[in-house]
Motif scaffolding. Sequence first.
Motif, PDB file in Angstrom:
ATOM      1  N   ARG A  24      -1.197  -4.854   7.707  1.00  0.00           N
ATOM      2  CA  ARG A  24      -1.690  -4.288   8.970  1.00  0.00           C
ATOM      3  C   ARG A  24      -2.551  -3.058   8.713  1.00  0.00           C
ATOM      4  O   ARG A  24      -3.565  -2.839   9.398  1.00  0.00           O
ATOM      5  CB  ARG A  24      -0.513  -3.946   9.886  1.00  0.00           C
ATOM      6  N   LEU A  25      -2.169  -2.238   7.728  1.00  0.00           N
ATOM      7  CA  LEU A  25      -2.993  -1.064   7.413  1.00  0.00           C
ATOM      8  C   LEU A  25      -4.372  -1.494   6.922  1.00  0.00           C
ATOM      9  O   LEU A  25      -5.396  -0.947   7.356  1.00  0.00           O
ATOM     10  CB  LEU A  25      -2.300  -0.193   6.365  1.00  0.00           C
TER      11      LEU A  25
ATOM     12  N   LYS B 289     -11.257  -3.204  10.436  1.00  0.00           N
ATOM     13  CA  LYS B 289     -11.810  -3.025  11.797  1.00  0.00           C
ATOM     14  C   LYS B 289     -12.673  -1.765  11.880  1.00  0.00           C
ATOM     15  O   LYS B 289     -13.700  -1.737  12.543  1.00  0.00           O
ATOM     16  CB  LYS B 289     -10.687  -2.976  12.817  1.00  0.00           C
ATOM     17  N   GLU B 290     -12.234  -0.709  11.183  1.00  0.00           N
ATOM     18  CA  GLU B 290     -13.025   0.531  11.168  1.00  0.00           C
ATOM     19  C   GLU B 290     -14.391   0.290  10.533  1.00  0.00           C
ATOM     20  O   GLU B 290     -15.414   0.784  11.020  1.00  0.00           O
ATOM     21  CB  GLU B 290     -12.282   1.610  10.392  1.00  0.00           C
TER      22      GLU B 290
ATOM     23  N   VAL C  42       0.857  -1.192   0.000  1.00  0.00           N
ATOM     24  CA  VAL C  42       0.000   0.000   0.000  1.00  0.00           C
ATOM     25  C   VAL C  42       0.886   1.232   0.000  1.00  0.00           C
ATOM     26  O   VAL C  42       1.834   1.342   0.787  1.00  0.00           O
ATOM     27  CB  VAL C  42      -0.927   0.004   1.226  1.00  0.00           C
ATOM     28  N   LEU C  43       0.592   2.156  -0.903  1.00  0.00           N
ATOM     29  CA  LEU C  43       1.299   3.430  -0.969  1.00  0.00           C
ATOM     30  C   LEU C  43       0.552   4.405  -0.064  1.00  0.00           C
ATOM     31  O   LEU C  43      -0.553   4.841  -0.402  1.00  0.00           O
ATOM     32  CB  LEU C  43       1.324   3.934  -2.414  1.00  0.00           C
ATOM     33  N   PRO C  44       1.100   4.759   1.087  1.00  0.00           N
ATOM     34  CA  PRO C  44       0.355   5.582   2.057  1.00  0.00           C
ATOM     35  C   PRO C  44       0.232   7.037   1.625  1.00  0.00           C
ATOM     36  O   PRO C  44       0.995   7.524   0.788  1.00  0.00           O
ATOM     37  CB  PRO C  44       1.185   5.434   3.332  1.00  0.00           C
ATOM     38  N   PHE C  45      -0.724   7.720   2.249  1.00  0.00           N
ATOM     39  CA  PHE C  45      -0.952   9.122   1.934  1.00  0.00           C
ATOM     40  C   PHE C  45       0.292   9.973   2.192  1.00  0.00           C
ATOM     41  O   PHE C  45       0.523  10.975   1.507  1.00  0.00           O
ATOM     42  CB  PHE C  45      -2.113   9.667   2.759  1.00  0.00           C
TER      43      PHE C  45
ATOM     44  N   PRO D 291       5.078  -5.312   2.586  1.00  0.00           N
ATOM     45  CA  PRO D 291       3.885  -6.172   2.554  1.00  0.00           C
ATOM     46  C   PRO D 291       3.288  -6.414   3.942  1.00  0.00           C
ATOM     47  O   PRO D 291       2.061  -6.440   4.088  1.00  0.00           O
ATOM     48  CB  PRO D 291       4.427  -7.469   1.939  1.00  0.00           C
ATOM     49  N   GLN D 292       4.125  -6.561   4.951  1.00  0.00           N
ATOM     50  CA  GLN D 292       3.627  -6.802   6.302  1.00  0.00           C
ATOM     51  C   GLN D 292       2.896  -5.577   6.853  1.00  0.00           C
ATOM     52  O   GLN D 292       1.791  -5.685   7.402  1.00  0.00           O
ATOM     53  CB  GLN D 292       4.790  -7.184   7.235  1.00  0.00           C
ATOM     54  N   ARG D 293       3.507  -4.404   6.702  1.00  0.00           N
ATOM     55  CA  ARG D 293       2.863  -3.173   7.179  1.00  0.00           C
ATOM     56  C   ARG D 293       1.631  -2.855   6.348  1.00  0.00           C
ATOM     57  O   ARG D 293       0.644  -2.308   6.866  1.00  0.00           O
ATOM     58  CB  ARG D 293       3.854  -2.017   7.146  1.00  0.00           C
ATOM     59  N   SER D 294       1.665  -3.199   5.069  1.00  0.00           N
ATOM     60  CA  SER D 294       0.490  -2.976   4.211  1.00  0.00           C
ATOM     61  C   SER D 294      -0.680  -3.809   4.696  1.00  0.00           C
ATOM     62  O   SER D 294      -1.820  -3.325   4.768  1.00  0.00           O
ATOM     63  CB  SER D 294       0.833  -3.349   2.758  1.00  0.00           C
TER      64      SER D 294
END
Length: 282
Positions: A271-272, A278-279, A204-207, A266-269
């Motif tokens: 988790r995001l 969950k939201e 994921v490419l974060p903001f 990939p791991q942090r993606s």
Amino acid sequence: MAGSPTARRRRLSIELKKLRERSALTCAQVGQALDWSGSKVNRMETGSGRVQPSDVDALCRFYGTSDELREFLKSLAREAKTRGWWQVHGAGVPEWFNIYIGLEQDASTLRQYQCELLPGLMQTEAYARELHAAGAHLSSEDIDRAVRVRLERQEMLTRPDPPEAWFVVNEGAVRNVIGDRELMREQLERVLASAALPNVTLQVLPFDSGTYPATGSFTMLGFPAPEDPDLVYRDGITDAVYLEGEHHVREYTRAFDGLRAAALSPQRSARLVESVVKEYAK
């Protein structure tokens, strides 16, 4: 030999062009020798029209190829006339996308950047249906066909010889609510399940990633045969662009590598995405 009709047609056009270039002749010169137009030779080399086995036979005899190569290229021409499974769905799949699906089916590697939507190969039926329904020009029957094709395409990720697929997705695509929150929760759970496949990588490419080297979604396809060069695919609302030159492939490869470097691991993606799930579950 490549499996889909589209890939066979592409391989045939590549081989015919190589034969002419080795002979140091122009399309016009070849056409004149065979009492054809130069544009006919050009169409055969660009894959922009049906190629008859008899025409391939004439070209091969003119170029002086071996009998083995001549028969191989004629078989490509014959098999390129068959219809792929996705072509039975009519208007649900536009012609320019038919070409892409045929190439995708034979790819050994797939690298894709998505800046607005989640990858088609990871979409749920409900998510895909919402996207197609937004095109008011499609009838309900065509929407059904388009969704069915998208779901059938996804089987390539779990077949016995799946491609190595690497997806970089903008965080906006993860958080953009298509349909409603429940639909998105199920969709993101599908994304996580797809990303868990051994041949799939998701980032994921974060903001807050800063400046990155891309200006829109694109896909890069690689093929198992060294004779079939990589290509870049970009589509729009009514058409698509296929880029095959070495310069294009090199620059898009560089851009994709930059996107991978700027994106979360990939791991942090994962988790995001899990946090957004969950939201939506609240």
